[in-house]
Design a protein around this motif. Structure first.
Motif, PDB file in Angstrom:
ATOM      1  N   MET A  54       0.840  -1.171   0.000  1.00 57.43           N
ATOM      2  CA  MET A  54       0.000   0.000   0.000  1.00 57.43           C
ATOM      3  C   MET A  54       0.888   1.238   0.000  1.00 57.43           C
ATOM      4  N   ASN A  55       0.499   2.237  -0.701  1.00 58.92           N
ATOM      5  CA  ASN A  55       1.230   3.485  -0.758  1.00 58.92           C
ATOM      6  C   ASN A  55       0.899   4.309   0.482  1.00 58.92           C
ATOM      7  N   GLU A  56       1.748   4.226   1.500  1.00 53.83           N
ATOM      8  CA  GLU A  56       1.468   4.848   2.794  1.00 53.83           C
ATOM      9  C   GLU A  56       1.235   6.362   2.723  1.00 53.83           C
ATOM     10  N   PRO A  57       2.026   7.118   1.956  1.00 49.46           N
ATOM     11  CA  PRO A  57       1.739   8.560   1.879  1.00 49.46           C
ATOM     12  C   PRO A  57       0.337   8.857   1.325  1.00 49.46           C
ATOM     13  N   LEU A  58      -0.133   8.019   0.435  1.00 49.09           N
ATOM     14  CA  LEU A  58      -1.474   8.181  -0.112  1.00 49.09           C
ATOM     15  C   LEU A  58      -2.525   7.662   0.863  1.00 49.09           C
ATOM     16  N   VAL A 113      -8.745   4.118  -0.670  1.00 47.40           N
ATOM     17  CA  VAL A 113      -7.364   4.067  -1.155  1.00 47.40           C
ATOM     18  C   VAL A 113      -7.360   3.574  -2.599  1.00 47.40           C
ATOM     19  N   SER A 173      -5.981   5.698  -5.641  1.00 46.02           N
ATOM     20  CA  SER A 173      -4.936   5.118  -6.490  1.00 46.02           C
ATOM     21  C   SER A 173      -5.347   5.165  -7.958  1.00 46.02           C
TER      22      SER A 173
END
Length: 71
Positions: A1-5, A40, A44
């Motif tokens: 998972m893209n943590e900043p997003l 998310v 994305s």
């Protein structure tokens, strides 16, 4: 998972679900993590197609989704 997003979305959705539980407006067993994953995924998708995901669009989607879980 893209943590900043994901992090801001996770925090925001968790806050909405907590408020809904506190005021009795949503089902007590509502899975905040499952809802967060939907957002998310949506964020994305918008990032992949190069379109901004505005706070307004996110808020409208949260409201629509939570209506589906309302008592």
């Amino acid at each position: 998972m893209n943590e900043p997003l994901a992090a801001p979305i996770r925090e925001w959705v968790t806050e909405w679900v907590s408020r809904g539980r506190a005021d009795g407006g949503v089902l007590p067993d509502l899975d905040a993590a499952a809802i967060m994953h939907q957002f998310v995924a949506m964020a994305s998708c918008f990032a992949l197609i190069g379109q901004p995901l505005s706070v307004e669009r996110l808020e409208k989607t949260v409201v629509r989704l939570l209506r589906g879980f309302a008592k």
